[in-house]
Scaffold this motif. Structure first.
Motif, PDB file in Angstrom:
ATOM      1  N   VAL A  58      33.005 -27.371   4.416  1.00 22.04           N
ATOM      2  CA  VAL A  58      33.732 -27.971   3.294  1.00 22.04           C
ATOM      3  C   VAL A  58      34.226 -26.846   2.396  1.00 22.04           C
ATOM      4  O   VAL A  58      33.758 -25.710   2.486  1.00 22.04           O
ATOM      5  N   ALA A  59      35.168 -27.171   1.518  1.00 21.04           N
ATOM      6  CA  ALA A  59      35.725 -26.154   0.623  1.00 21.04           C
ATOM      7  C   ALA A  59      36.033 -26.763  -0.732  1.00 21.04           C
ATOM      8  O   ALA A  59      36.309 -27.963  -0.849  1.00 21.04           O
ATOM      9  N   VAL A  60      35.989 -25.918  -1.741  1.00 18.13           N
ATOM     10  CA  VAL A  60      36.421 -26.269  -3.097  1.00 18.13           C
ATOM     11  C   VAL A  60      37.418 -25.213  -3.533  1.00 18.13           C
ATOM     12  O   VAL A  60      37.137 -24.012  -3.418  1.00 18.13           O
ATOM     13  N   LYS A  61      38.563 -25.646  -4.025  1.00 21.46           N
ATOM     14  CA  LYS A  61      39.604 -24.710  -4.471  1.00 21.46           C
ATOM     15  C   LYS A  61      39.759 -24.815  -5.982  1.00 21.46           C
ATOM     16  O   LYS A  61      40.352 -25.771  -6.499  1.00 21.46           O
ATOM     17  N   LEU A  99      36.318 -19.745 -10.241  1.00 15.32           N
ATOM     18  CA  LEU A  99      34.862 -19.784 -10.291  1.00 15.32           C
ATOM     19  C   LEU A  99      34.350 -20.395 -11.586  1.00 15.32           C
ATOM     20  O   LEU A  99      33.394 -21.184 -11.568  1.00 15.32           O
ATOM     21  N   VAL A 100      34.986 -20.082 -12.732  1.00 12.80           N
ATOM     22  CA  VAL A 100      34.485 -20.590 -14.008  1.00 12.80           C
ATOM     23  C   VAL A 100      34.667 -22.097 -14.150  1.00 12.80           C
ATOM     24  O   VAL A 100      34.072 -22.707 -15.040  1.00 12.80           O
ATOM     25  N   GLU A 101      35.477 -22.688 -13.289  1.00 14.46           N
ATOM     26  CA  GLU A 101      35.659 -24.139 -13.312  1.00 14.46           C
ATOM     27  C   GLU A 101      34.851 -24.838 -12.216  1.00 14.46           C
ATOM     28  O   GLU A 101      34.869 -26.068 -12.111  1.00 14.46           O
ATOM     29  N   THR A 102      34.153 -24.070 -11.413  1.00 16.21           N
ATOM     30  CA  THR A 102      33.369 -24.619 -10.308  1.00 16.21           C
ATOM     31  C   THR A 102      31.998 -25.051 -10.816  1.00 16.21           C
ATOM     32  O   THR A 102      31.289 -24.262 -11.443  1.00 16.21           O
ATOM     33  N   SER A 103      31.646 -26.296 -10.552  1.00 15.60           N
ATOM     34  CA  SER A 103      30.352 -26.795 -11.016  1.00 15.60           C
ATOM     35  C   SER A 103      29.221 -26.297 -10.126  1.00 15.60           C
ATOM     36  O   SER A 103      29.443 -25.900  -8.969  1.00 15.60           O
ATOM     37  N   VAL A 104      28.021 -26.343 -10.659  1.00 13.77           N
ATOM     38  CA  VAL A 104      26.850 -25.981  -9.865  1.00 13.77           C
ATOM     39  C   VAL A 104      26.713 -26.917  -8.676  1.00 13.77           C
ATOM     40  O   VAL A 104      26.340 -26.502  -7.571  1.00 13.77           O
ATOM     41  N   GLU A 105      27.032 -28.181  -8.880  1.00 14.44           N
ATOM     42  CA  GLU A 105      26.942 -29.159  -7.798  1.00 14.44           C
ATOM     43  C   GLU A 105      27.928 -28.839  -6.675  1.00 14.44           C
ATOM     44  O   GLU A 105      27.595 -28.957  -5.489  1.00 14.44           O
ATOM     45  N   GLU A 106      29.135 -28.410  -7.043  1.00 14.52           N
ATOM     46  CA  GLU A 106      30.120 -28.025  -6.028  1.00 14.52           C
ATOM     47  C   GLU A 106      29.665 -26.777  -5.276  1.00 14.52           C
ATOM     48  O   GLU A 106      29.807 -26.703  -4.046  1.00 14.52           O
ATOM     49  N   PHE A 107      29.114 -25.826  -5.996  1.00 15.35           N
ATOM     50  CA  PHE A 107      28.575 -24.633  -5.345  1.00 15.35           C
ATOM     51  C   PHE A 107      27.493 -25.021  -4.347  1.00 15.35           C
ATOM     52  O   PHE A 107      27.485 -24.554  -3.191  1.00 15.35           O
ATOM     53  N   ASP A 108      26.567 -25.865  -4.764  1.00 13.41           N
ATOM     54  CA  ASP A 108      25.468 -26.268  -3.888  1.00 13.41           C
ATOM     55  C   ASP A 108      25.979 -26.984  -2.643  1.00 13.41           C
ATOM     56  O   ASP A 108      25.474 -26.755  -1.536  1.00 13.41           O
ATOM     57  N   VAL A 154      28.960 -26.720  -1.096  1.00 20.18           N
ATOM     58  CA  VAL A 154      29.616 -25.787  -0.175  1.00 20.18           C
ATOM     59  C   VAL A 154      28.574 -24.928   0.539  1.00 20.18           C
ATOM     60  O   VAL A 154      28.628 -24.753   1.770  1.00 20.18           O
ATOM     61  N   MET A 155      27.637 -24.387  -0.202  1.00 23.74           N
ATOM     62  CA  MET A 155      26.624 -23.529   0.411  1.00 23.74           C
ATOM     63  C   MET A 155      25.705 -24.319   1.340  1.00 23.74           C
ATOM     64  O   MET A 155      25.313 -23.834   2.409  1.00 23.74           O
ATOM     65  N   ASP A 156      25.362 -25.532   0.942  1.00 24.10           N
ATOM     66  CA  ASP A 156      24.471 -26.347   1.774  1.00 24.10           C
ATOM     67  C   ASP A 156      25.105 -26.686   3.117  1.00 24.10           C
ATOM     68  O   ASP A 156      24.456 -26.614   4.156  1.00 24.10           O
ATOM     69  N   VAL A 157      26.374 -27.085   3.104  1.00 22.63           N
ATOM     70  CA  VAL A 157      27.041 -27.459   4.349  1.00 22.63           C
ATOM     71  C   VAL A 157      27.381 -26.222   5.173  1.00 22.63           C
ATOM     72  O   VAL A 157      27.060 -26.136   6.366  1.00 22.63           O
ATOM     73  N   ASN A 158      28.021 -25.246   4.543  1.00 24.99           N
ATOM     74  CA  ASN A 158      28.575 -24.114   5.286  1.00 24.99           C
ATOM     75  C   ASN A 158      27.530 -23.094   5.717  1.00 24.99           C
ATOM     76  O   ASN A 158      27.716 -22.410   6.734  1.00 24.99           O
ATOM     77  N   VAL A 159      26.452 -22.969   4.956  1.00 25.98           N
ATOM     78  CA  VAL A 159      25.445 -21.953   5.265  1.00 25.98           C
ATOM     79  C   VAL A 159      24.112 -22.581   5.664  1.00 25.98           C
ATOM     80  O   VAL A 159      23.582 -22.291   6.733  1.00 25.98           O
ATOM     81  N   ARG A 160      23.569 -23.441   4.822  1.00 24.14           N
ATOM     82  CA  ARG A 160      22.286 -24.075   5.156  1.00 24.14           C
ATOM     83  C   ARG A 160      22.397 -24.892   6.439  1.00 24.14           C
ATOM     84  O   ARG A 160      21.518 -24.832   7.306  1.00 24.14           O
ATOM     85  N   GLY A 161      23.482 -25.663   6.573  1.00 21.63           N
ATOM     86  CA  GLY A 161      23.656 -26.473   7.781  1.00 21.63           C
ATOM     87  C   GLY A 161      23.732 -25.621   9.026  1.00 21.63           C
ATOM     88  O   GLY A 161      23.131 -25.935  10.054  1.00 21.63           O
ATOM     89  N   LEU A 162      24.466 -24.518   8.937  1.00 19.81           N
ATOM     90  CA  LEU A 162      24.572 -23.601  10.074  1.00 19.81           C
ATOM     91  C   LEU A 162      23.213 -22.977  10.383  1.00 19.81           C
ATOM     92  O   LEU A 162      22.812 -22.866  11.547  1.00 19.81           O
ATOM     93  N   GLY A 169      38.084 -11.771   0.350  1.00 19.70           N
ATOM     94  CA  GLY A 169      37.979 -12.792  -0.687  1.00 19.70           C
ATOM     95  C   GLY A 169      39.348 -13.311  -1.108  1.00 19.70           C
ATOM     96  O   GLY A 169      40.330 -12.559  -1.153  1.00 19.70           O
ATOM     97  N   ILE A 170      39.411 -14.604  -1.413  1.00 17.28           N
ATOM     98  CA  ILE A 170      40.665 -15.244  -1.806  1.00 17.28           C
ATOM     99  C   ILE A 170      40.462 -15.938  -3.146  1.00 17.28           C
ATOM    100  O   ILE A 170      39.501 -16.706  -3.311  1.00 17.28           O
ATOM    101  N   GLY A 171      41.367 -15.670  -4.074  1.00 15.58           N
ATOM    102  CA  GLY A 171      41.290 -16.276  -5.391  1.00 15.58           C
ATOM    103  C   GLY A 171      41.265 -17.789  -5.330  1.00 15.58           C
ATOM    104  O   GLY A 171      41.978 -18.401  -4.535  1.00 15.58           O
ATOM    105  N   GLN A 172      40.439 -18.413  -6.152  1.00 17.16           N
ATOM    106  CA  GLN A 172      40.219 -19.852  -6.245  1.00 17.16           C
ATOM    107  C   GLN A 172      39.457 -20.417  -5.041  1.00 17.16           C
ATOM    108  O   GLN A 172      39.252 -21.624  -4.944  1.00 17.16           O
ATOM    109  N   LEU A 173      39.051 -19.518  -4.145  1.00 15.92           N
ATOM    110  CA  LEU A 173      38.184 -19.937  -3.035  1.00 15.92           C
ATOM    111  C   LEU A 173      36.896 -19.102  -3.045  1.00 15.92           C
ATOM    112  O   LEU A 173      36.339 -18.815  -1.996  1.00 15.92           O
ATOM    113  N   SER A 174      36.450 -18.732  -4.233  1.00 15.20           N
ATOM    114  CA  SER A 174      35.335 -17.784  -4.329  1.00 15.20           C
ATOM    115  C   SER A 174      34.069 -18.299  -3.658  1.00 15.20           C
ATOM    116  O   SER A 174      33.406 -17.559  -2.917  1.00 15.20           O
TER     117      SER A 174
END
Length: 230
Positions: free
Chosen positions: A92-95, A98-107, A109-117, A147-152
């Protein structure tokens, strides 16, 4: 067929790169375990694989949950007797900045893309090591190399995928092949939800590169990250 009598698990197999990979592996003779969260969509892919003369089962799973992953792996082994290929594709991705990205959105993305793997690899890998062979292909991204801006957060997760790939490849050297695939923008639902243009790279292009890594004579060194930009 090069993959006849082999069994492949494809996560995020209901659409986009995952769906194309299920079909491409089946074309080479593999039986397919298609998994995602949507029952209707994975049933559709399972039917497509079966129409090709291959055997397939569809298993719903939330890859963020350890029990779901354990259950998926157990069902796959119970049904087919072995797992030869694991394609960690779900993502999954959030665009947004970073300062507008919520902790829930961070969790998420990391849970699906990294923890799931991690969980899928953690529970499939011992089975492969016991049998003395297997192939794991992790779908990263060009955003996992630069790294790509708004896809941190997405970029961070895909950098992590490459790091996991390289590290695990060293741990299982000579026994299981572990690879990453790093595509550029791909014409998928996720990409279209983030951008307005339509990229030329199609899911089938990425799937073809994934399949090459799964073939007995792929010739690609374990730990490699294969870029797919056109």
């Amino acid at each position: 067929m090069e993959l006849e009598n082999k069994t492949a698990i494809v996560t995020g197999g209901s659409r986009g790169i995952g769906k194309a990979t299920c079909i491409a592996l089946a074309e080479k003779g593999a039986n397919i375990v298609v998994t995602a969260r949507s029952r209707d969509e994975i049933d559709e892919v399972r039917n497509m694989v079966e129409d090709m003369g291959r055997e397939s089962i569809a298993i719903t799973a939330n890859l963020r949950e350890r029990s779901n992953v354990e259950n998926m792996v157990e069902k796959a082994i119970d049904h087919f007797g072995a797992i030869d290929i694991l394609v960690n594709n779900a993502g999954v991705a959030v665009k947004k900045p970073l300062v507008e990205t919520s902790v829930e959105e961070f969790d998420t993305v990391m849970d699906v893309n990294v923890r799931g793997l991690f969980l899928c690899t953690r529970y499939v890998l011992p089975h492969m090591l016991e049998r003395g062979h297997g192939t794991i292909v992790n779908v990263s991204s060009g955003a996992g190399k630069t790294g790509i801006g708004q896809l941190s957060v997405y970029s961070a997760s895909k950098f992590a995928v490459i790091g996991l790939t390289e590290s695990v490849a060293q741990e299982v050297s000579g026994k299981v092949g572990v690879y990453a695939v790093c595509p550029g923008g791909v014409d998928t639902d996720m990409y279209r939800s983030l951008y307005h243009n339509i990229p030329s790279l199609k899911p089938e292009d990425v799937a073809a590169n994934i399949v090459k890594l799964c073939l007995p004579d792929s010739g690609t060194a374990s730990g490699s990250c294969v870029t797919v930009y056109s």
